[in-house]
Design an enzyme around this catalytic site. Structure first.
Site, PDB file in Angstrom:
ATOM      1  N   ASP A 170      -7.056  -1.596  -4.229  1.00 39.00           N
ATOM      2  CA  ASP A 170      -8.130  -1.238  -3.381  1.00 39.00           C
ATOM      3  C   ASP A 170      -9.161  -0.076  -3.951  1.00 39.00           C
ATOM      4  O   ASP A 170     -10.513  -0.317  -3.676  1.00 39.00           O
ATOM      5  CB  ASP A 170      -7.677  -0.606  -2.012  1.00 39.00           C
ATOM      6  CG  ASP A 170      -6.786  -1.587  -1.294  1.00 39.00           C
ATOM      7  OD1 ASP A 170      -7.234  -2.764  -1.498  1.00 39.00           O
ATOM      8  OD2 ASP A 170      -5.832  -1.146  -0.562  1.00 39.00           O
TER       9      ASP A 170
ATOM     10  N   ASP B 118       0.820  -1.304   0.009  1.00 46.04           N
ATOM     11  CA  ASP B 118      -0.017  -0.043   0.181  1.00 46.04           C
ATOM     12  C   ASP B 118       0.841   1.253   0.068  1.00 46.04           C
ATOM     13  O   ASP B 118       1.901   1.386   0.557  1.00 46.04           O
ATOM     14  CB  ASP B 118      -0.870   0.049   1.171  1.00 46.04           C
ATOM     15  CG  ASP B 118      -2.120  -1.160   1.115  1.00 46.04           C
ATOM     16  OD1 ASP B 118      -2.358  -1.399  -0.023  1.00 46.04           O
ATOM     17  OD2 ASP B 118      -2.386  -1.339   2.264  1.00 46.04           O
TER      18      ASP B 118
END
Length: 205
Positions: A178, A164
């Protein structure tokens, strides 16, 4: 007598050649009409599936390339400020679900992601709607992106941590996969509220 038979038979004479035609109309025309109606549906269905996989591949590649750049250029380095403190790029490894939730259930999230991919692949056979193709494509691409991390990244197969890097202020850090999953989910909710089904039909509750 012959004249009477000729007069009586006269009305039946034009019907005789019409009978096979009428039978032909009753048997052959519906089949031909069904072929004409179904023939365009197959290419349209294939085009919808092509849209789904095109969106999925695009989302997957964008996520994959962005993670490769982040791992090579940003990991173990100071975060990069994009919009002051409001938006930064900061590389982290997330063993949980989207947005960092549930780090103790990595394997479960991996199984869920794999199940989502299977369901979308099965649903693609009945797909006749472009908006649904886009929504499912986003879900598929996002699920594949994070599943790739689960499989190939450390600490091990099906237990890998997702990369991330998008870090808004006062919000969880996430990635492009995401984002694709969330956008696809929102689009599905909108389509469901509008009554549009994946097969292109519209229903009203």
């Amino acid at each position: 007598m012959a004249e009477a038979e000729r007069i009586i038979g006269t009305p039946d004479t034009p019907d005789t050649p019409d009978t096979p035609d009428a039978a032909g109309d009753g048997q052959e025309r519906p089949d031909a009409e069904r072929e004409q109606e179904q023939a365009p549906e197959r290419p349209r269905g294939k085009r919808r599936v092509a849209v789904l996989f095109a969106v999925a591949v695009s989302a997957y590649l964008l996520d994959l390339v962005s993670k490769m750049i982040v791992v090579a250029k940003l990991e173990h380095h100071e975060p990069i400020e994009i919009i002051g403190d409001w938006l930064r790029f900061a590389a982290i490894r997330n063993a949980g679900a989207a947005f960092g939730f549930g780090e103790a259930f990595t394997i479960i999230f991996t199984v869920i992601a794999a199940a989502v991919i299977v369901v979308i692949a099965r649903l693609a056979r009945k797909l006749r709607s472009v908006p649904w193709a886009i929504a499912l494509g986003l879900l598929l691409g996002g699920a594949l992106g994070n599943l790739t991390d689960r499989i190939f990244r450390s600490p091990g197969v099906f237990e890998g941590a997702v990369v991330d890097f998008i870090a808004p202020k006062h919000f969880a850090v996430f990635n492009l996969a995401d984002s694709a999953i969330v956008c696809g989910g929102i689009l599905i909710v909108i389509l469901s509220f509008r009554g549009l089904d994946p097969d292109g039909t519209v229903h009203k509750d």
